[in-house]
Structures are given as structure tokens and as C-alpha cells.
Design a protein around this motif. Structure first.
Motif, short mmCIF file in Angstrom:
data_model
loop_
_atom_site.label_atom_id
_atom_site.label_comp_id
_atom_site.label_asym_id
_atom_site.label_seq_id
_atom_site.Cartn_x
_atom_site.Cartn_y
_atom_site.Cartn_z
N THR A 93 0.83 -1.20 0.00
CA THR A 93 0.00 0.00 0.00
C THR A 93 0.87 1.26 0.00
O THR A 93 1.78 1.40 0.82
N GLY A 94 0.61 2.14 -0.95
CA GLY A 94 1.36 3.38 -1.05
C GLY A 94 2.50 3.33 -2.05
O GLY A 94 3.10 4.37 -2.37
N PHE A 95 2.80 2.13 -2.55
CA PHE A 95 3.92 1.97 -3.49
C PHE A 95 3.45 1.42 -4.84
O PHE A 95 4.23 0.84 -5.59
N GLU A 96 2.19 1.64 -5.14
CA GLU A 96 1.61 1.10 -6.37
C GLU A 96 2.29 1.68 -7.62
O GLU A 96 2.59 0.94 -8.57
N GLN A 97 2.53 2.97 -7.64
CA GLN A 97 3.14 3.59 -8.83
C GLN A 97 4.57 3.11 -9.04
O GLN A 97 4.98 2.85 -10.19
N ILE A 98 5.31 2.96 -7.98
CA ILE A 98 6.69 2.49 -8.10
C ILE A 98 6.71 1.04 -8.57
O ILE A 98 7.54 0.64 -9.39
N THR A 99 5.76 0.24 -8.06
CA THR A 99 5.66 -1.16 -8.50
C THR A 99 5.29 -1.24 -9.97
O THR A 99 5.83 -2.07 -10.72
N THR A 100 4.38 -0.38 -10.40
CA THR A 100 4.00 -0.35 -11.81
C THR A 100 5.19 0.00 -12.69
O THR A 100 5.42 -0.62 -13.74
N SER A 101 5.98 0.97 -12.26
CA SER A 101 7.18 1.36 -13.00
C SER A 101 8.17 0.21 -13.10
O SER A 101 8.75 -0.05 -14.16
N PHE A 102 8.34 -0.51 -11.99
CA PHE A 102 9.22 -1.68 -11.99
C PHE A 102 8.74 -2.72 -12.99
O PHE A 102 9.52 -3.26 -13.79
N LEU A 103 7.44 -3.01 -12.96
CA LEU A 103 6.89 -4.02 -13.87
C LEU A 103 6.98 -3.56 -15.32
O LEU A 103 7.22 -4.38 -16.22
N ASN A 104 6.81 -2.28 -15.56
CA ASN A 104 6.93 -1.77 -16.93
C ASN A 104 8.35 -1.95 -17.46
O ASN A 104 8.55 -2.13 -18.67
N THR A 105 9.33 -1.93 -16.57
CA THR A 105 10.73 -2.09 -16.97
C THR A 105 11.10 -3.55 -17.16
O THR A 105 11.76 -3.91 -18.15
N TYR A 106 10.67 -4.41 -16.24
CA TYR A 106 11.15 -5.79 -16.23
C TYR A 106 10.09 -6.82 -16.64
O TYR A 106 10.43 -7.99 -16.87
#
Length: 265
Positions: A93-106
Motif C-alpha cells: 500500500t502506497g507503493f503502487e506507482q513504483i511497483t507499476t514502473s518496476f513491472l513496466n521495466t522488467y
């Protein structure tokens, strides 16, 4: 297809040094046609791991090596078994955008991954609810009772299922009753049937898969699969795709309780 879709690796900082080959050779010997390695993904930038050794996820510096090594192993064993590259990604919770960015990269390098909840946010900090009995019971005391912890877990799990983490969001939801891991450490009985049914209905609605995870059977304060058999049956009735996962962190635990679980799949 005989598959184990939740397996950790020597890249796990809280696991063992058992080699990829040990896992793969055992899977072949046991007659599995497919396996997915789902190492704990690097935790989001800016998230402070609340566990004492800060070892809940692999280092970002190791990720490319992990992916590269699995690509070689796929070729080495291509005649014997289907090996998929995956990660167990934490929904925090609270890190959804960072997780999305990570998934978009890898995400483009991954074949088959899991989205799991291990960390619960309460007030301004996070607790890893499956770290230890002591940590869990302290969290129960902090929230007032076990049901409050369960409710927070299922709320966070629902958020993970409905979250928009981009095109590479994992398609399988991990161990949906992980909050049961220490259920026998307290005497109060928690009635969470409606919560679990609601979770399964949301997984169905979002067209996701269910991790049918046998690891809880080996946990002394759990003694059941994640989720328990009655909910595996319900998931099957709902036509949710079911994927067995041993959640092995060492080769000897690979496919643990598969024969018991497979009769339900």
C-alpha cells in the motif's frame, strides 16, 4: 499438466543456496512437466523492509543475473521440462506507482508471476505479517484483536487484486490466506469465511489465477494449505484457474504435499 508454479531460488536472501539444478532435477524426477521460479522481487525504491535482516526481496543488482541464468537453463532443459521465469511481486500500500514502473521495466522478461501481500500498513509504518509468531502477535495486540488484522489483510489483498499495475501485472494471486499462518498461536477463533469468498469472487471478476499453496501445511501454527481445501473447491466451482505452488525455499521442500493438494485441483 503437472506444474509447480511457486518456487524460490538461491537468489532468495532468506532462503538457501540450493542450486537451480537441484530444483530442476528433482522436478523432472518427480514427473513435473512445468515449473515457474518466482523469486521475491526487489522491494520498491523507498520502501524500508521492516524485517530485522532486511532480506524480504532480492537485490535489484541481482535481477538481471537471475533472468539471464534462467534463460540459459530454459535452453539446457528444453527437452525435459518447461521452465518459466517469474517473480513474486509484493503489493505494498502506497507503493503502487513504483511497483507499476518496476513491472513496466522488467515485465517483458517474465513469463509467469505472482502478486502477493506480506506487508500490512497500519498508521505510518509496515509489518511483515508472516515473519514470525512474535511479530504477528505483537501486531494483533497493536490492532486490538486477530479479526482486525484479518480485516486489514483482506482489505489489502482486495486492493492488490483490483489494482491497476499496468500491462505486466502478475496474473496469479499468491497465498490468499497467508494471514492464517499463525492461527493456532491464539485461542480466539476468527470467522473470515465471507472475506475469503469475497476474495475469490473478486479474483474471478478480475480474471486472475489462484496460487494453491501447500506451504502452510508445514507451518506448525497453520497446518492447512493457502487457501484451505473447502475454498480450493469453491475456486474450482467458480472456474478460477488453479496453479499448485509449493512455495519451496529449499530443494527438499519442492512439491511439498503435492499429492494431497492435487486431488483437489
Amino acid at each position: 499438466m503437472k506444474k509447480d508454479g511457486h518456487i524460490h531460488t538461491p537468489y532468495c536472501p532468506h532462503g538457501t543456496n540450493d542450486s537451480f539444478h537441484m530444483y530442476i532435477e528433482k522436478a523432472i524426477k518427480r514427473g513435473f512437466q512445468a515449473i515457474t521460479f518466482t523469486e521475491h522481487a526487489p522491494l520498491p525504491i523507498g520502501f524500508i523492509d521492516p524485517t530485522p535482516d532486511k532480506d524480504s526481496g532480492m537485490s535489484i543488482d541481482q535481477l538481471e543475473s537471475y533472468i539471464s541464468e534462467l534463460e540459459k537453463l530454459k535452453k539446457e532443459y528444453n527437452k525435459d521440462i518447461v521452465i518459466s521465469t517469474g517473480l513474486e511481486v509484493d503489493f505494498i500500500t502506497g507503493f503502487e506507482q513504483i511497483t507499476t514502473s518496476f513491472l513496466n521495466t522488467y515485465g517483458k522478461y517474465l513469463d509467469d508471476s505472482i502478486l502477493s501481500v506480506h506487508f500490512l500498513k497500519y498508521e505510518n509504518d509496515y509489518t511483515c505479517i508472516d515473519f514470525s509468531k512474535t511479530t504477528f502477535l505483537e501486531f494483533v495486540d497493536r490492532l486490538g484483536n486477530p479479526m482486525s488484522v484479518y480485516k486489514l489483510y483482506y482489505k489489502t489483498l482486495t486492493d492488490s487484486i483490483t489494482s491497476n499495475l499496468g500491462n505486466f501485472k502478475p496474473k496469479r494471486i499468491g497465498h490468499i490466506t497467508l494471514v492464517h499462518k499463525f492461527q493456532h498461536a491464539f485461542t480466539e477463533e476468527v470467522h473470515d469465511h465471507e472475506d475469503i469468498v469475497a476474495i475469490l469472487n473478486e479474483i474471478k471478476h478480475q480474471q486472475l489465477e489462484l496460487d494453491v499453496n501447500s506451504a502452510g501445511l508445514a507451518k506448525p501454527y497453520c497446518l492447512e494449505s493457502y487457501p484451505p481445501p473447502s475454498y480450493i473447491k469453491l475456486a474450482k466451482e467458480l472456474e478460477i484457474p488453479l496453479v499448485f505452488g509449493s512455495d519451496a525455499h529449499q530443494a527438499k521442500d519442492l512439491h511439498q504435499s503435492y499429492n494431497e493438494i492435487s486431488t483437489l485441483l
